[in-house]
Design a protein around this motif. Structure first.
Motif, PDB file in Angstrom:
ATOM      1  N   GLN A 162       0.854  -1.180   0.000  1.00 11.10           N
ATOM      2  CA  GLN A 162       0.000   0.000   0.000  1.00 11.10           C
ATOM      3  C   GLN A 162       0.892   1.232   0.000  1.00 11.10           C
ATOM      4  O   GLN A 162       1.718   1.386   0.884  1.00 11.10           O
ATOM      5  CB  GLN A 162      -0.910   0.003   1.241  1.00 11.10           C
ATOM      6  N   PRO A 163       0.780   2.113  -1.001  1.00  9.09           N
ATOM      7  CA  PRO A 163       1.602   3.326  -1.001  1.00  9.09           C
ATOM      8  C   PRO A 163       1.319   4.154   0.246  1.00  9.09           C
ATOM      9  O   PRO A 163       0.175   4.260   0.680  1.00  9.09           O
ATOM     10  CB  PRO A 163       1.139   4.058  -2.261  1.00  9.09           C
ATOM     11  N   LYS A 164       2.379   4.690   0.833  1.00  6.72           N
ATOM     12  CA  LYS A 164       2.186   5.491   2.038  1.00  6.72           C
ATOM     13  C   LYS A 164       3.060   6.732   1.987  1.00  6.72           C
ATOM     14  O   LYS A 164       4.096   6.747   1.327  1.00  6.72           O
ATOM     15  CB  LYS A 164       2.471   4.673   3.284  1.00  6.72           C
ATOM     16  N   VAL A 165       2.604   7.732   2.680  1.00  7.23           N
ATOM     17  CA  VAL A 165       3.356   8.974   2.799  1.00  7.23           C
ATOM     18  C   VAL A 165       4.195   8.862   4.056  1.00  7.23           C
ATOM     19  O   VAL A 165       3.680   8.559   5.136  1.00  7.23           O
ATOM     20  CB  VAL A 165       2.406  10.188   2.881  1.00  7.23           C
ATOM     21  N   VAL A 166       5.500   9.051   3.904  1.00 10.54           N
ATOM     22  CA  VAL A 166       6.399   8.954   5.055  1.00 10.54           C
ATOM     23  C   VAL A 166       7.065  10.303   5.293  1.00 10.54           C
ATOM     24  O   VAL A 166       7.305  11.071   4.355  1.00 10.54           O
ATOM     25  CB  VAL A 166       7.471   7.860   4.845  1.00 10.54           C
ATOM     26  N   GLU A 167       7.341  10.556   6.558  1.00 10.08           N
ATOM     27  CA  GLU A 167       8.030  11.782   6.925  1.00 10.08           C
ATOM     28  C   GLU A 167       9.519  11.600   6.693  1.00 10.08           C
ATOM     29  O   GLU A 167      10.080  10.544   6.984  1.00 10.08           O
ATOM     30  CB  GLU A 167       7.772  12.064   8.414  1.00 10.08           C
ATOM     31  N   VAL A 168      10.148  12.594   6.161  1.00 11.22           N
ATOM     32  CA  VAL A 168      11.582  12.558   5.904  1.00 11.22           C
ATOM     33  C   VAL A 168      12.257  13.269   7.060  1.00 11.22           C
ATOM     34  O   VAL A 168      11.898  14.393   7.413  1.00 11.22           O
ATOM     35  CB  VAL A 168      11.908  13.241   4.560  1.00 11.22           C
ATOM     36  N   VAL A 169      13.229  12.606   7.686  1.00 13.20           N
ATOM     37  CA  VAL A 169      13.881  13.131   8.883  1.00 13.20           C
ATOM     38  C   VAL A 169      15.105  13.944   8.505  1.00 13.20           C
ATOM     39  O   VAL A 169      15.929  13.513   7.693  1.00 13.20           O
ATOM     40  CB  VAL A 169      14.291  11.958   9.810  1.00 13.20           C
ATOM     41  N   ARG A 170      15.244  15.100   9.107  1.00 12.15           N
ATOM     42  CA  ARG A 170      16.365  15.988   8.822  1.00 12.15           C
ATOM     43  C   ARG A 170      17.514  15.727   9.796  1.00 12.15           C
ATOM     44  O   ARG A 170      17.302  15.595  10.991  1.00 12.15           O
ATOM     45  CB  ARG A 170      15.905  17.435   8.943  1.00 12.15           C
ATOM     46  N   THR A 171      18.735  15.649   9.265  1.00 17.79           N
ATOM     47  CA  THR A 171      19.931  15.526  10.101  1.00 17.79           C
ATOM     48  C   THR A 171      20.825  16.728   9.838  1.00 17.79           C
ATOM     49  O   THR A 171      20.520  17.566   9.002  1.00 17.79           O
ATOM     50  CB  THR A 171      20.708  14.227   9.779  1.00 17.79           C
ATOM     51  N   ARG A 172      21.949  16.793  10.547  1.00 17.72           N
ATOM     52  CA  ARG A 172      22.850  17.939  10.363  1.00 17.72           C
ATOM     53  C   ARG A 172      23.386  18.050   8.947  1.00 17.72           C
ATOM     54  O   ARG A 172      23.489  19.122   8.382  1.00 17.72           O
ATOM     55  CB  ARG A 172      24.034  17.822  11.329  1.00 17.72           C
ATOM     56  N   VAL A 183       6.704   9.716  -0.892  1.00 19.69           N
ATOM     57  CA  VAL A 183       5.820   8.571  -1.106  1.00 19.69           C
ATOM     58  C   VAL A 183       6.673   7.307  -1.190  1.00 19.69           C
ATOM     59  O   VAL A 183       7.641   7.251  -1.952  1.00 19.69           O
ATOM     60  CB  VAL A 183       4.997   8.747  -2.398  1.00 19.69           C
ATOM     61  N   ALA A 184       6.318   6.314  -0.377  1.00 14.15           N
ATOM     62  CA  ALA A 184       7.005   5.023  -0.395  1.00 14.15           C
ATOM     63  C   ALA A 184       6.070   3.994  -1.019  1.00 14.15           C
ATOM     64  O   ALA A 184       4.928   3.835  -0.581  1.00 14.15           O
ATOM     65  CB  ALA A 184       7.397   4.605   1.011  1.00 14.15           C
ATOM     66  N   VAL A 185       6.534   3.332  -2.052  1.00 15.32           N
ATOM     67  CA  VAL A 185       5.736   2.327  -2.751  1.00 15.32           C
ATOM     68  C   VAL A 185       6.665   1.206  -3.208  1.00 15.32           C
ATOM     69  O   VAL A 185       7.851   1.437  -3.438  1.00 15.32           O
ATOM     70  CB  VAL A 185       4.973   2.963  -3.945  1.00 15.32           C
ATOM     71  N   LYS A 186       6.131   0.013  -3.322  1.00 15.49           N
ATOM     72  CA  LYS A 186       6.930  -1.111  -3.805  1.00 15.49           C
ATOM     73  C   LYS A 186       6.122  -1.838  -4.870  1.00 15.49           C
ATOM     74  O   LYS A 186       4.934  -2.091  -4.688  1.00 15.49           O
ATOM     75  CB  LYS A 186       7.258  -2.059  -2.649  1.00 15.49           C
ATOM     76  N   TYR A 187       6.779  -2.162  -5.980  1.00 19.32           N
ATOM     77  CA  TYR A 187       6.090  -2.842  -7.082  1.00 19.32           C
ATOM     78  C   TYR A 187       6.926  -4.027  -7.548  1.00 19.32           C
ATOM     79  O   TYR A 187       8.116  -4.130  -7.262  1.00 19.32           O
ATOM     80  CB  TYR A 187       5.826  -1.876  -8.240  1.00 19.32           C
ATOM     81  N   GLU A 188       6.258  -4.928  -8.245  1.00 19.45           N
ATOM     82  CA  GLU A 188       6.890  -6.145  -8.740  1.00 19.45           C
ATOM     83  C   GLU A 188       6.668  -6.220 -10.247  1.00 19.45           C
ATOM     84  O   GLU A 188       5.596  -5.857 -10.731  1.00 19.45           O
ATOM     85  CB  GLU A 188       6.226  -7.336  -8.046  1.00 19.45           C
ATOM     86  N   TYR A 189       7.673  -6.691 -10.968  1.00 19.53           N
ATOM     87  CA  TYR A 189       7.557  -6.800 -12.422  1.00 19.53           C
ATOM     88  C   TYR A 189       8.416  -7.951 -12.922  1.00 19.53           C
ATOM     89  O   TYR A 189       9.306  -8.423 -12.213  1.00 19.53           O
ATOM     90  CB  TYR A 189       7.961  -5.480 -13.099  1.00 19.53           C
TER      91      TYR A 189
END
Length: 190
Positions: free
Chosen positions: A96-106, A130-136
């Protein structure tokens, strides 16, 4: 419930190890190509130096060595400019595609869901991807991919990222372009 979580954790760990293995394979190939190019430049430089063209040999070797340092960036740019000519196959969204938070570092930004590191800039600390995984399938082999764009698409609002995630649905069909020489390198098009 706990057993399901353990199974999911082990599955995710296996997928991450597979992704790292693919990246390591690509990195080894790139390192070998860089070594071959530098060795060829040194040999050509020595040849020209022995023939009396010392200045030309120095600048040729310097040019090639500096060019090799930018090899990864040139390869990425080449992929970005030519992927629309890659072969096409049908794929299937397996997560299931999901929206993920991107973490900031120095020194940059780390996306934990996709395990990619992005360079630092002056943008706000909270961003989304957006994180998604597909197969082909290519021939008789089945591959999985995560890339939906060659440029890292980072969104400043969760709503904009969700719009992109809505283009992909679990179990849905997706058009996949794959590199003709390295089918593990792919990009999905909604």
């Amino acid at each position: 419930m706990k057993k399901d979580q353990e199974i999911k954790y082990l599955r995710d760990l296996g997928e991450e190890l597979e992704r790292l293995s693919i990246q390591e394979s690509i990195d080894r190939k790139n390192a070998l190509i860089k070594f071959i190019i530098i060795a060829a430049a040194v040999l050509i430089g020595l040849f020209f130096a022995m023939k009396g063209f010392r200045n030309q040999a120095f600048f040729l070797t310097l040019f090639v060595v500096v060019g090799v340092e930018f090899f990864d960036k040139i390869t990425f740019l080449w992929f970005t400019c030519t992927y629309h000519r890659w072969p096409v196959t049908e794929g299937k969204i397996i997560t299931q595609p999901k929206v993920v938070e991107v973490v900031r570092t120095r020194s940059g930004v780390f996306c934990s869901a996709c395990s990619s590191f992005l360079p630092a800039d002056t943008t706000p600390p909270i961003r989304y991807k957006v994180a998604v995984k597909y197969e082909y399938e290519v021939g008789m082999d089945t591959y999985t991919g995560r890339r939906i764009s060659f440029s890292e698409q980072i969104w400043y609002s969760q709503k904009d990222a969700q719009k992109q995630a809505d283009e992909f649905k679990r179990g849905g069909e997706v058009t996949v372009r794959y590199h003709p020489m390295w089918p593990k390198i792919s990009i999905a098009e909604s």
